[in-house]
Design a protein around this motif. Structure first.
Motif, PDB file in Angstrom:
ATOM      1  N   VAL A 296       0.823  -1.208   0.000  1.00  0.00           N
ATOM      2  CA  VAL A 296       0.000   0.000   0.000  1.00  0.00           C
ATOM      3  C   VAL A 296       0.856   1.256   0.000  1.00  0.00           C
ATOM      4  O   VAL A 296       1.931   1.294   0.604  1.00  0.00           O
ATOM      5  N   ARG A 297       0.365   2.261  -0.738  1.00  0.00           N
ATOM      6  CA  ARG A 297       0.982   3.586  -0.702  1.00  0.00           C
ATOM      7  C   ARG A 297      -0.036   4.524  -0.078  1.00  0.00           C
ATOM      8  O   ARG A 297      -1.204   4.554  -0.487  1.00  0.00           O
ATOM      9  N   MET A 298       0.376   5.238   0.957  1.00  0.00           N
ATOM     10  CA  MET A 298      -0.514   6.168   1.636  1.00  0.00           C
ATOM     11  C   MET A 298      -0.506   7.509   0.914  1.00  0.00           C
ATOM     12  O   MET A 298       0.415   7.809   0.148  1.00  0.00           O
ATOM     13  N   LYS A 299      -1.502   8.347   1.194  1.00  0.00           N
ATOM     14  CA  LYS A 299      -1.564   9.688   0.582  1.00  0.00           C
ATOM     15  C   LYS A 299      -0.300  10.487   0.903  1.00  0.00           C
ATOM     16  O   LYS A 299       0.184  11.259   0.082  1.00  0.00           O
ATOM     17  N   SER A 300       0.240  10.275   2.107  1.00  0.00           N
ATOM     18  CA  SER A 300       1.446  11.015   2.532  1.00  0.00           C
ATOM     19  C   SER A 300       2.683  10.601   1.746  1.00  0.00           C
ATOM     20  O   SER A 300       3.711  11.257   1.816  1.00  0.00           O
ATOM     21  N   GLY A 301       2.592   9.463   1.042  1.00  0.00           N
ATOM     22  CA  GLY A 301       3.753   8.941   0.321  1.00  0.00           C
ATOM     23  C   GLY A 301       4.386   7.738   1.001  1.00  0.00           C
ATOM     24  O   GLY A 301       5.173   7.010   0.399  1.00  0.00           O
ATOM     25  N   ALA A 302       4.050   7.511   2.277  1.00  0.00           N
ATOM     26  CA  ALA A 302       4.597   6.346   2.989  1.00  0.00           C
ATOM     27  C   ALA A 302       4.175   5.061   2.262  1.00  0.00           C
ATOM     28  O   ALA A 302       3.056   4.969   1.745  1.00  0.00           O
ATOM     29  N   ILE A 303       5.076   4.091   2.218  1.00  0.00           N
ATOM     30  CA  ILE A 303       4.809   2.813   1.552  1.00  0.00           C
ATOM     31  C   ILE A 303       4.938   1.699   2.577  1.00  0.00           C
ATOM     32  O   ILE A 303       5.842   1.715   3.420  1.00  0.00           O
ATOM     33  N   GLY A 304       4.040   0.715   2.495  1.00  0.00           N
ATOM     34  CA  GLY A 304       4.132  -0.390   3.449  1.00  0.00           C
ATOM     35  C   GLY A 304       3.474  -1.657   2.956  1.00  0.00           C
ATOM     36  O   GLY A 304       2.883  -1.694   1.872  1.00  0.00           O
ATOM     37  N   THR A 305       3.587  -2.696   3.767  1.00  0.00           N
ATOM     38  CA  THR A 305       2.919  -3.962   3.461  1.00  0.00           C
ATOM     39  C   THR A 305       1.878  -4.252   4.526  1.00  0.00           C
ATOM     40  O   THR A 305       2.040  -3.863   5.695  1.00  0.00           O
ATOM     41  N   LEU A 306       0.830  -4.922   4.090  1.00  0.00           N
ATOM     42  CA  LEU A 306      -0.246  -5.342   4.978  1.00  0.00           C
ATOM     43  C   LEU A 306      -0.471  -6.831   4.718  1.00  0.00           C
ATOM     44  O   LEU A 306      -0.709  -7.231   3.577  1.00  0.00           O
ATOM     45  N   VAL A 307      -0.334  -7.617   5.774  1.00  0.00           N
ATOM     46  CA  VAL A 307      -0.443  -9.073   5.644  1.00  0.00           C
ATOM     47  C   VAL A 307      -1.612  -9.590   6.474  1.00  0.00           C
ATOM     48  O   VAL A 307      -1.807  -9.163   7.614  1.00  0.00           O
ATOM     49  N   ALA A 308      -2.392 -10.504   5.874  1.00  0.00           N
ATOM     50  CA  ALA A 308      -3.444 -11.210   6.622  1.00  0.00           C
ATOM     51  C   ALA A 308      -3.254 -12.692   6.352  1.00  0.00           C
ATOM     52  O   ALA A 308      -3.094 -13.092   5.200  1.00  0.00           O
ATOM     53  N   SER A 309      -3.249 -13.503   7.404  1.00  0.00           N
ATOM     54  CA  SER A 309      -2.999 -14.932   7.208  1.00  0.00           C
ATOM     55  C   SER A 309      -3.777 -15.817   8.163  1.00  0.00           C
ATOM     56  O   SER A 309      -3.865 -15.532   9.352  1.00  0.00           O
ATOM     57  N   TRP A 310      -4.327 -16.889   7.599  1.00  0.00           N
ATOM     58  CA  TRP A 310      -4.966 -17.936   8.396  1.00  0.00           C
ATOM     59  C   TRP A 310      -4.081 -19.183   8.472  1.00  0.00           C
ATOM     60  O   TRP A 310      -4.533 -20.231   8.912  1.00  0.00           O
ATOM     61  N   THR A 311      -2.831 -19.069   8.026  1.00  0.00           N
ATOM     62  CA  THR A 311      -1.985 -20.276   8.040  1.00  0.00           C
ATOM     63  C   THR A 311      -0.719 -20.071   8.867  1.00  0.00           C
ATOM     64  O   THR A 311       0.283 -20.736   8.650  1.00  0.00           O
ATOM     65  N   GLN A 312      -0.774 -19.164   9.818  1.00  0.00           N
ATOM     66  CA  GLN A 312       0.360 -19.020  10.732  1.00  0.00           C
ATOM     67  C   GLN A 312       0.145 -20.024  11.864  1.00  0.00           C
ATOM     68  O   GLN A 312      -0.323 -19.680  12.947  1.00  0.00           O
ATOM     69  N   TYR A 313       0.481 -21.278  11.551  1.00  0.00           N
ATOM     70  CA  TYR A 313       0.186 -22.389  12.471  1.00  0.00           C
ATOM     71  C   TYR A 313       1.074 -22.353  13.699  1.00  0.00           C
ATOM     72  O   TYR A 313       0.761 -22.923  14.731  1.00  0.00           O
ATOM     73  N   LYS A 314       2.200 -21.683  13.577  1.00  0.00           N
ATOM     74  CA  LYS A 314       3.096 -21.512  14.714  1.00  0.00           C
ATOM     75  C   LYS A 314       3.602 -20.084  14.661  1.00  0.00           C
ATOM     76  O   LYS A 314       4.026 -19.626  13.612  1.00  0.00           O
ATOM     77  N   GLY A 315       3.508 -19.385  15.784  1.00  0.00           N
ATOM     78  CA  GLY A 315       4.051 -18.025  15.799  1.00  0.00           C
ATOM     79  C   GLY A 315       3.177 -17.031  15.071  1.00  0.00           C
ATOM     80  O   GLY A 315       3.650 -16.295  14.223  1.00  0.00           O
ATOM     81  N   GLY A 316       1.888 -17.032  15.386  1.00  0.00           N
ATOM     82  CA  GLY A 316       0.977 -16.034  14.821  1.00  0.00           C
ATOM     83  C   GLY A 316       1.480 -14.624  15.097  1.00  0.00           C
ATOM     84  O   GLY A 316       2.301 -14.404  15.990  1.00  0.00           O
ATOM     85  N   ASP A 317       0.974 -13.668  14.312  1.00  0.00           N
ATOM     86  CA  ASP A 317       1.546 -12.329  14.315  1.00  0.00           C
ATOM     87  C   ASP A 317       0.447 -11.278  14.383  1.00  0.00           C
ATOM     88  O   ASP A 317      -0.542 -11.366  13.680  1.00  0.00           O
ATOM     89  N   ASN A 318       0.622 -10.304  15.261  1.00  0.00           N
ATOM     90  CA  ASN A 318      -0.291  -9.161  15.288  1.00  0.00           C
ATOM     91  C   ASN A 318       0.584  -7.947  15.573  1.00  0.00           C
ATOM     92  O   ASN A 318       0.417  -7.261  16.570  1.00  0.00           O
ATOM     93  N   SER A 319       1.537  -7.729  14.690  1.00  0.00           N
ATOM     94  CA  SER A 319       2.525  -6.683  14.970  1.00  0.00           C
ATOM     95  C   SER A 319       2.597  -5.664  13.839  1.00  0.00           C
ATOM     96  O   SER A 319       2.190  -5.928  12.711  1.00  0.00           O
ATOM     97  N   THR A 320       3.138  -4.511  14.196  1.00  0.00           N
ATOM     98  CA  THR A 320       3.301  -3.414  13.244  1.00  0.00           C
ATOM     99  C   THR A 320       4.654  -2.768  13.517  1.00  0.00           C
ATOM    100  O   THR A 320       5.017  -2.558  14.680  1.00  0.00           O
ATOM    101  N   VAL A 321       5.390  -2.489  12.465  1.00  0.00           N
ATOM    102  CA  VAL A 321       6.670  -1.789  12.610  1.00  0.00           C
ATOM    103  C   VAL A 321       6.652  -0.576  11.686  1.00  0.00           C
ATOM    104  O   VAL A 321       6.257  -0.677  10.520  1.00  0.00           O
ATOM    105  N   LEU A 322       7.040   0.584  12.241  1.00  0.00           N
ATOM    106  CA  LEU A 322       7.086   1.811  11.448  1.00  0.00           C
ATOM    107  C   LEU A 322       8.522   2.322  11.414  1.00  0.00           C
ATOM    108  O   LEU A 322       9.141   2.518  12.464  1.00  0.00           O
ATOM    109  N   TRP A 323       9.046   2.521  10.217  1.00  0.00           N
ATOM    110  CA  TRP A 323      10.375   3.122  10.070  1.00  0.00           C
ATOM    111  C   TRP A 323      10.165   4.588   9.735  1.00  0.00           C
ATOM    112  O   TRP A 323       9.523   4.928   8.722  1.00  0.00           O
ATOM    113  N   CYS A 324      10.661   5.445  10.619  1.00  0.00           N
ATOM    114  CA  CYS A 324      10.372   6.875  10.520  1.00  0.00           C
ATOM    115  C   CYS A 324      11.665   7.673  10.333  1.00  0.00           C
ATOM    116  O   CYS A 324      12.758   7.116  10.412  1.00  0.00           O
TER     117      CYS A 324
END
Length: 339
Positions: free
Chosen positions: A225-253
């Motif tokens: 995704v590209r935001m209006k501000s110009g920031a670029i990022g990835t968005l992940v959704a998964s039902w197959t994280q059988y080990k080590g599920g993830d609900n995290s966000t990292v922002l590089w500023c």
């Protein structure tokens, strides 16, 4: 005013584990009715919490005068139920995704306006303590502008969560319409919009069914995704994280990095380019295994009592839904979709 009379449409996992107990814990609420096509489920809730049970929401609305309704049903029913409740003069809290098309979302917003009731969408990611803290830090300007980011939500899938396990409506395309993207992806499109106070301008989606058997709904998505501000990022959704599920966000500023939910117990970590770092232990996020109060019910009730429109409004829910719909369009057409 007296207690707010609440009805719940759909008595599955999200209703049993979050909506109903959180209403029951709220001193301003009286649970008066439950509807579920599997009548025993509604009866069980009524037996536990008081109130009347119905096999259909139409019957419920015909027989009960309620102030507010929670819609906790398969996705394809969200719009018709929310509109019916609004037409009956009830405030509506609808689970996410608020609807399955943008048109439905617009009709829901319109119905709420026409009837002078509130429409709120259950995007609880906004209310989780680590996310509230992260937004406060970001808004303070400490990290400067967000340049790039990744945000992710994954777990092993609804079979462990849903009351119907592998037989759940989550896996039936005609009822769910969308899989991991409707379940988890829309939480993250909503969260990133909220966190960055920014809108998604463009999206490219890679969406598919990689591992779940006998289903047409998506079990994985990776979007750019590209935001209006110009920031670029990835968005992940998964039902197959059988080990080590993830609900995290990292922002590089500009001035450092912010890590949210990456380390158990250290919910928000900021590391600045000047060499300093700080950790905020602000309380865990809700997971399927560990239910912490979502805050959604209390916020909804508060809106009604104070007659203040909910911040997680139908309009907000629709903007977050449109990001997901655009990702599906991108997958279908093989092109980048502009919002």
């Amino acid at each position: 005013m007296g207690k707010i009379k609440v009805a719940v449409f759909g008595c599955g996992a999200i209703a049993q584990r979050r909506h109903i107990p959180e209403y029951a814990d709220n001193a301003n609420v009286e649970l008066v009715a439950f509807a579920d096509p599997i009548l025993e489920r509604a009866q069980e809730m009524a037996a536990t919490y008081g109130g009347t049970s119905y096999a259909s929401y139409e019957e419920l609305l015909k027989n009960e005068k309620v102030d507010a309704v929670s819609v906790c049903t398969p996705n394809y029913l969200h719009a018709p139920m929310a509109i019916a409740a609004a037409n009956a003069g009830a405030h509506v809290l609808v689970e996410k995704p608020m609807a399955t098309t943008a048109e439905e979302g617009e009709q829901m917003i319109e119905a709420a306006k026409r009837n002078g009731v509130f429409l709120m969408v259950g995007h609880n990611q906004r209310l989780m303590p680590p996310h509230v803290k992260a937004k406060e830090l970001l808004d303070s300007g400490l990290l400067g502008k967000v340049l790039t980011f990744r945000t992710s939500f994954g777990h092993p899938g609804p079979e462990a969560w849903s009351v119907d396990g592998r037989e759940s409506w989550f896996f039936r395309k005609e009822e769910a319409i969308m899989g991991a993207m409707g379940d988890l992806g829309v939480h993250k499109s909503d969260f990133i919009r909220y966190l960055l106070s920014d809108e998604v301008a463009e999206v490219a989606g890679f969406i598919g069914t990689i591992d779940k058997k006998d289903t047409d709904v998506d079990d994985n998505a990776t979007c750019i995704v590209r935001m209006k501000s110009g920031a670029i990022g990835t968005l992940v959704a998964s039902w197959t994280q059988y080990k080590g599920g993830d609900n995290s966000t990292v922002l590089w500023c500009e001035k450092g990095v912010m890590k949210i939910g990456t380390v158990e117990g250290d919910e928000v970590i900021i590391e600045l380019t000047d060499g300093t770092s700080e950790t905020f232990k602000v309380g865990a996020m809700a997971t399927n295994e560990k239910q912490v109060p979502s805050g959604v019910i209390d916020a909804f009730v508060e809106s009604i009592i104070t007659n203040t429109p909910p911040t997680i409004s139908g309009e907000e829910g629709l903007l977050s839904l449109k990001v997901i719909l655009a990702a599906f369009e991108s997958q279908a057409t093989g092109s980048i979709v502009k919002l």
